[in-house]
Design a protein around this motif. Sequence first.
Motif, PDB file in Angstrom:
ATOM      1  N   ARG A  53      30.268 -20.340  -0.133  1.00 28.55           N
ATOM      2  CA  ARG A  53      31.262 -20.878  -1.063  1.00 28.55           C
ATOM      3  C   ARG A  53      32.690 -20.865  -0.540  1.00 28.55           C
ATOM      4  O   ARG A  53      33.522 -21.609  -1.017  1.00 28.55           O
ATOM      5  CB  ARG A  53      31.223 -20.102  -2.375  1.00 28.55           C
ATOM      6  N   ARG A  70      29.955 -15.647   0.532  1.00 24.09           N
ATOM      7  CA  ARG A  70      29.119 -16.176  -0.541  1.00 24.09           C
ATOM      8  C   ARG A  70      29.981 -16.367  -1.792  1.00 24.09           C
ATOM      9  O   ARG A  70      29.861 -17.336  -2.499  1.00 24.09           O
ATOM     10  CB  ARG A  70      27.954 -15.233  -0.836  1.00 24.09           C
ATOM     11  N   ARG A  71      30.843 -15.383  -2.046  1.00 21.26           N
ATOM     12  CA  ARG A  71      31.854 -15.473  -3.106  1.00 21.26           C
ATOM     13  C   ARG A  71      33.173 -15.008  -2.518  1.00 21.26           C
ATOM     14  O   ARG A  71      33.193 -14.213  -1.582  1.00 21.26           O
ATOM     15  CB  ARG A  71      31.478 -14.585  -4.297  1.00 21.26           C
TER      16      ARG A  71
END
Length: 123
Positions: A53, A70-71
């Motif tokens: 992401r 990922r985040r």
Amino acid sequence: MSLISEDTDPSGSRAAARTAAATPQPNRVTFNRLELNRILNLYGRMVADGEWRDYAIDFLKDRAVFSVFRRASEVPIYRIEKDPRLARKQGMYSVISATGLILRRGHELERVLFVIDRKLSLV
């Protein structure tokens, strides 16, 4: 009262500052255009698949780092590093996991990134 005399051109000092800011600092390691293109192509595919992401790029004095998240609030899943000091030894490119384990190191970026591409194709 202005510190600039009437004889000086104020746009000249701005142009000099712009060119100084536009030239990269010689003591920093960076990714070139082809390397960034390859990394961002992989990043785009992984974002489209919902795996990644966010990313961050750091140009340090001794290495360049492309971190993948990922985040945004987490530690990086992978770090793709370019360290020119290792160019004649193990290779200047490496992929490092979140735990600090070096997954792959080599002289060619394409082959080093294959460790991440292969994981996507196996699942």
